[in-house]
Design an enzyme around this catalytic site. Structure first.
Site, PDB file in Angstrom:
ATOM      1  N   LYS A  22       1.931  -0.716 -14.300  1.00 21.02           N
ATOM      2  CA  LYS A  22       1.526   0.515 -13.590  1.00 21.02           C
ATOM      3  C   LYS A  22       2.327   1.107 -12.491  1.00 21.02           C
ATOM      4  CE  LYS A  22      -2.363   0.569 -10.888  1.00 21.02           C
ATOM      5  NZ  LYS A  22      -2.019   1.021  -9.791  1.00 21.02           N
ATOM      6  N   ASN A  23       2.358   0.097 -11.393  1.00 22.50           N
ATOM      7  CA  ASN A  23       3.117   0.399 -10.196  1.00 22.50           C
ATOM      8  C   ASN A  23       4.422   0.891 -10.413  1.00 22.50           C
ATOM      9  OD1 ASN A  23       0.435   0.373  -9.217  1.00 22.50           O
ATOM     10  ND2 ASN A  23       0.716  -1.356  -7.825  1.00 22.50           N
ATOM     11  N   CYS A 116     -10.348   6.085   0.011  1.00 22.09           N
ATOM     12  CA  CYS A 116     -10.449   5.379  -1.478  1.00 22.09           C
ATOM     13  C   CYS A 116     -10.915   3.824  -0.997  1.00 22.09           C
ATOM     14  CB  CYS A 116      -8.856   5.209  -2.088  1.00 22.09           C
ATOM     15  SG  CYS A 116      -8.297   3.657  -1.696  1.00 22.09           S
ATOM     16  N   ARG A 121      -6.230   4.470   3.681  1.00 21.07           N
ATOM     17  CA  ARG A 121      -5.064   4.774   2.964  1.00 21.07           C
ATOM     18  C   ARG A 121      -4.511   6.121   3.700  1.00 21.07           C
ATOM     19  NH1 ARG A 121      -5.153   2.529  -3.013  1.00 21.07           N
ATOM     20  NH2 ARG A 121      -3.029   1.854  -2.637  1.00 21.07           N
ATOM     21  N   ASP A 305      -2.895  -7.102  -4.237  1.00 24.77           N
ATOM     22  CA  ASP A 305      -3.410  -6.808  -5.562  1.00 24.77           C
ATOM     23  C   ASP A 305      -3.852  -7.931  -6.386  1.00 24.77           C
ATOM     24  OD1 ASP A 305      -2.969  -4.186  -5.182  1.00 24.77           O
ATOM     25  OD2 ASP A 305      -1.243  -3.807  -6.345  1.00 24.77           O
ATOM     26  N   ARG A 397      -8.434   1.869 -15.461  1.00 29.33           N
ATOM     27  CA  ARG A 397      -7.236   2.627 -14.574  1.00 29.33           C
ATOM     28  C   ARG A 397      -5.924   1.789 -14.686  1.00 29.33           C
ATOM     29  NH1 ARG A 397      -7.889   2.537  -8.918  1.00 29.33           N
ATOM     30  NH2 ARG A 397      -5.807   2.807  -8.879  1.00 29.33           N
TER      31      ARG A 397
HETATM   32  C1  UD1 Z   1       0.916   0.395  -3.253  1.00 29.16           C
HETATM   33  C2  UD1 Z   1       0.413   0.148  -4.604  1.00 29.16           C
HETATM   34  C3  UD1 Z   1      -0.838  -0.634  -4.293  1.00 29.16           C
HETATM   35  C4  UD1 Z   1      -0.554  -2.096  -3.597  1.00 29.16           C
HETATM   36  C5  UD1 Z   1       0.072  -1.613  -2.240  1.00 29.16           C
HETATM   37  C6  UD1 Z   1       0.305  -2.729  -1.240  1.00 29.16           C
HETATM   38  C7  UD1 Z   1       0.860   1.768  -6.012  1.00 29.16           C
HETATM   39  C8  UD1 Z   1       0.509   3.063  -7.008  1.00 29.16           C
HETATM   40  N1  UD1 Z   1       0.026   1.330  -5.317  1.00 29.16           N
HETATM   41  O1  UD1 Z   1      -0.025   1.212  -2.844  1.00 29.16           O
HETATM   42  O2  UD1 Z   1      -1.549  -1.052  -5.895  1.00 29.16           O
HETATM   43  O3  UD1 Z   1      -1.894  -2.585  -3.233  1.00 29.16           O
HETATM   44  O4  UD1 Z   1       1.261  -0.717  -2.330  1.00 29.16           O
HETATM   45  O5  UD1 Z   1       1.182  -3.436  -1.971  1.00 29.16           O
HETATM   46  O6  UD1 Z   1       2.190   1.349  -6.064  1.00 29.16           O
HETATM   47  N2  UD1 Z   1      -0.264   2.972   5.469  1.00 29.16           N
HETATM   48  C9  UD1 Z   1      -0.361   3.897   6.411  1.00 29.16           C
HETATM   49  N3  UD1 Z   1       0.311   4.948   6.516  1.00 29.16           N
HETATM   50  C10 UD1 Z   1       0.938   5.513   5.419  1.00 29.16           C
HETATM   51  C11 UD1 Z   1       0.898   4.766   4.435  1.00 29.16           C
HETATM   52  C12 UD1 Z   1       0.503   3.603   4.421  1.00 29.16           C
HETATM   53  O7  UD1 Z   1      -1.066   3.252   7.598  1.00 29.16           O
HETATM   54  O8  UD1 Z   1       1.598   6.532   5.435  1.00 29.16           O
HETATM   55  C13 UD1 Z   1      -1.134   1.684   5.431  1.00 29.16           C
HETATM   56  C14 UD1 Z   1      -2.140   1.590   4.299  1.00 29.16           C
HETATM   57  O9  UD1 Z   1      -3.263   2.219   4.875  1.00 29.16           O
HETATM   58  C15 UD1 Z   1      -2.160   0.156   3.954  1.00 29.16           C
HETATM   59  C16 UD1 Z   1      -0.658  -0.087   4.455  1.00 29.16           C
HETATM   60  O10 UD1 Z   1      -0.011   0.735   5.013  1.00 29.16           O
HETATM   61  O11 UD1 Z   1      -2.865  -0.343   4.827  1.00 29.16           O
HETATM   62  C17 UD1 Z   1      -0.109  -0.504   2.959  1.00 29.16           C
HETATM   63  O12 UD1 Z   1       0.168   0.806   1.965  1.00 29.16           O
HETATM   64  P1  UD1 Z   1       1.250   1.148   1.088  1.00 29.16           P
HETATM   65  O13 UD1 Z   1       2.257  -0.020   1.127  1.00 29.16           O
HETATM   66  O14 UD1 Z   1       1.763   2.616   1.453  1.00 29.16           O
HETATM   67  O15 UD1 Z   1       0.597   1.046  -0.168  1.00 29.16           O
HETATM   68  P2  UD1 Z   1       0.558   2.003  -1.438  1.00 29.16           P
HETATM   69  O16 UD1 Z   1       1.884   2.607  -1.526  1.00 29.16           O
HETATM   70  O17 UD1 Z   1      -0.695   3.177  -1.133  1.00 29.16           O
END
Ligand code: UD1
Length: 418
Positions: A22-23, A116, A121, A305, A397
């Site tokens: 998925k990811n 979410c 996030r 995850d 999902r």
């Molecule tokens: C992706 C994965 C999700 C997984 C996560 C961490 C997908 C579709 N989803 O989510 O399944 O759990 O990586 O491995 O690939 N953050 C900020 N600011 C930002 C972006 C992120 O503070 O602009 C924080 C988030 O709130 C969170 C952390 O960074 O606490 C990690 O987030 P991130 O690595 O961005 O996860 P996703 O890409 O949302």
């Protein structure tokens, strides 16, 4: 909404083919938009998140067609730059379209993704990086509007190795002017997958899986055929299921090096794991042992995850285990549900202390998010009597065939739409 109804206590034995990731596929679908032409994706999982992403890319002009598990995307024409709000609300990861629609059309309007179920996030890291690439960003009435006359390569240093931010920067940089370097980039295997896919389309990217990724802008991309890699979290979920209930399982179509952190914890619990080129075998002792400490971390650390599924194992392990969730601030929504089944868990902020009990009891529980929902199915497989996991839509999902897969190896469960 739907529910899974599970009769617990049946050992799991047999083999399962692991679905496509998925990811990995979500950013690849976003990346397909960068090419004015056709993309063919093999091993594409038929899950709700993919269907929602396809609805979005259709809404901006792409044509999509399924042939079995092969997906054909024609992105010759993109006729709008506006991502409808209803889709962004349905699927937060649609924010990944920011970089690719911008790369293709130099303008994008997308609604601000709200909170979410697993935490707030934010997307500040995505936006800060895009600004450095000569992109103007305006925040208007809950919408983000990004525009540019030319995306310019830049040196970007992320404050945190965010997966989504790393992907968005890569996508925005592919057709840019100049060279972009991402320092402190995420190292998840899905980032490498995006690099491989984009390079097969004609992009010039190197460094994925290290903390510095370099993207040299190119003028245009070309058509591509690509096979999506196996889903490491699905593989981990099925390992957790067998660990919890007992039995022996072969997982086919896995990349076991993507599972190193999960395998290490399975072994610590007392499971036997053997890895082959593209498959994995797991067998399980009489009773699992507790684990002193699991800290979720960016790859190659233990994946957030897999935190919930692993907790469903530890609730029946011998002894007390501690989990610290360092990635998302509210990812323990499965805890009160597991407690309804007799689990003994105390949480304090990001820490969970789990005292293993001998047995769980079947109960009516509610999935609150995707992986937490999968964890409740695992607990149900192990519990005495019947467990009903409501809000199955969260699980659908990301899991293409969890009912069929688990039944095939001896589980007693069924899905009901009601
Ligand atoms: C992706 C994965 C999700 C997984 C996560 C961490 C997908 C579709 N989803 O989510 O399944 O759990 O990586 O491995 O690939 N953050 C900020 N600011 C930002 C972006 C992120 O503070 O602009 C924080 C988030 O709130 C969170 C952390 O960074 O606490 C990690 O987030 P991130 O690595 O961005 O996860 P996703 O890409 O949302």
């Amino acid at each position: 909404m739907g529910k899974f109804i599970i009769e617990g206590g049946y050992k799991l034995n047999g083999e399962i083919k692991v679905q496509g990731s998925k990811n990995a596929v979500l950013p690849v679908l976003a990346a397909a938009i960068l090419n004015k032409g056709k993309t063919v994706l093999y091993n594409c999982p038929k899950i709700m998140d993919v269907n929602n992403m396809l609805k979005i890319i259709e809404s901006i002009g792409c044509q999509v067609k399924w042939e079995e598990d092969t997906l054909i995307i024609d992105s010759t024409i993109i006729d709008t730059h506006i991502i409808p709000k209803k889709y962004v609300q349905m699927m937060r990861s649609s924010i990944i379209l920011l970089g690719s629609v911008l790369g293709r059309t130099k303008y994008v309007k997308i609604s601000f993704p709200g909170g979410c179920s697993i935490g707030s996030r934010p997307i500040d890291l995505h936006l800060k990086a895009l600004k450095q690439m000569n992109i103007t960003i305006e925040d208007k009435y809950g919408f983000i509007e990004c525009s540019t006359d030319k995306i310019k390569g830049a040196k970007v240093t992320l404050d945190y190795p965010s997966v989504g931010a790393t992907e968005n920067i890569m996508l925005a940089a592919v057709l840019s002017d100049g060279v972009t370097t991402i320092h402190n980039a995420a190292k998840e295997p899905e980032i490498s997958e995006l690099q491989y896919f984009l390079n097969q389309m004609g992009a010039m990217i190197e460094g994925a899986s290290t903390d510095t990724i370099t993207i040299k802008g190119v003028k245009a991309l070309h058509d591509v055929e690509y096979r999506i890699m196996p889903d490491r979290i699905i593989a981990g979920t099925y390992m957790s299921a067998v660990a919890s209930v007992g039995g022996e399982l072969y997982l086919n179509d896995v990349k076991s090096d993507h599972l190193d952190a999960t395998i290490a914890k399975m072994v610590e619990m007392g499971c036997y794991v053997k890895t082959y080129d593209d498959k994995l075998f797991i067998s399980v002792p009489q009773r699992l042992q507790s684990i002193d400490l699991i800290r979720t971390q960016p790859y190659p650390g233990f994946p957030t995850d897999m935190q919930a599924q692993m907790m469903s194992d530890l609730v029946v392990a011998n002894g007390t285990s501690i989990i610290v969730e360092t990635i998302f601030e509210s990812r323990y929504k499965h805890v009160p549900e597991l407690a309804k089944m007799g689990a003994d868990i105390i949480t304090d902020g990001r820490t969970a202390v789990i005292k293993g009990v001998k047995r769980l009891n079947g109960a009516e529980v509610f999935a609150k998010d995707l992986r937490g929902g999968a964890a409740l199915i695992i607990a149900g497989l192990n519990a005495d009597g019947r467990t009903v996991v409501n809000n199955a839509h969260h699980i659908l999902r990301g899991y293409e065939s969890i009912e069929t897969d688990l039944k095939k190896i001896g589980a007693q469960l069924r899905y009901s739409k009601d």
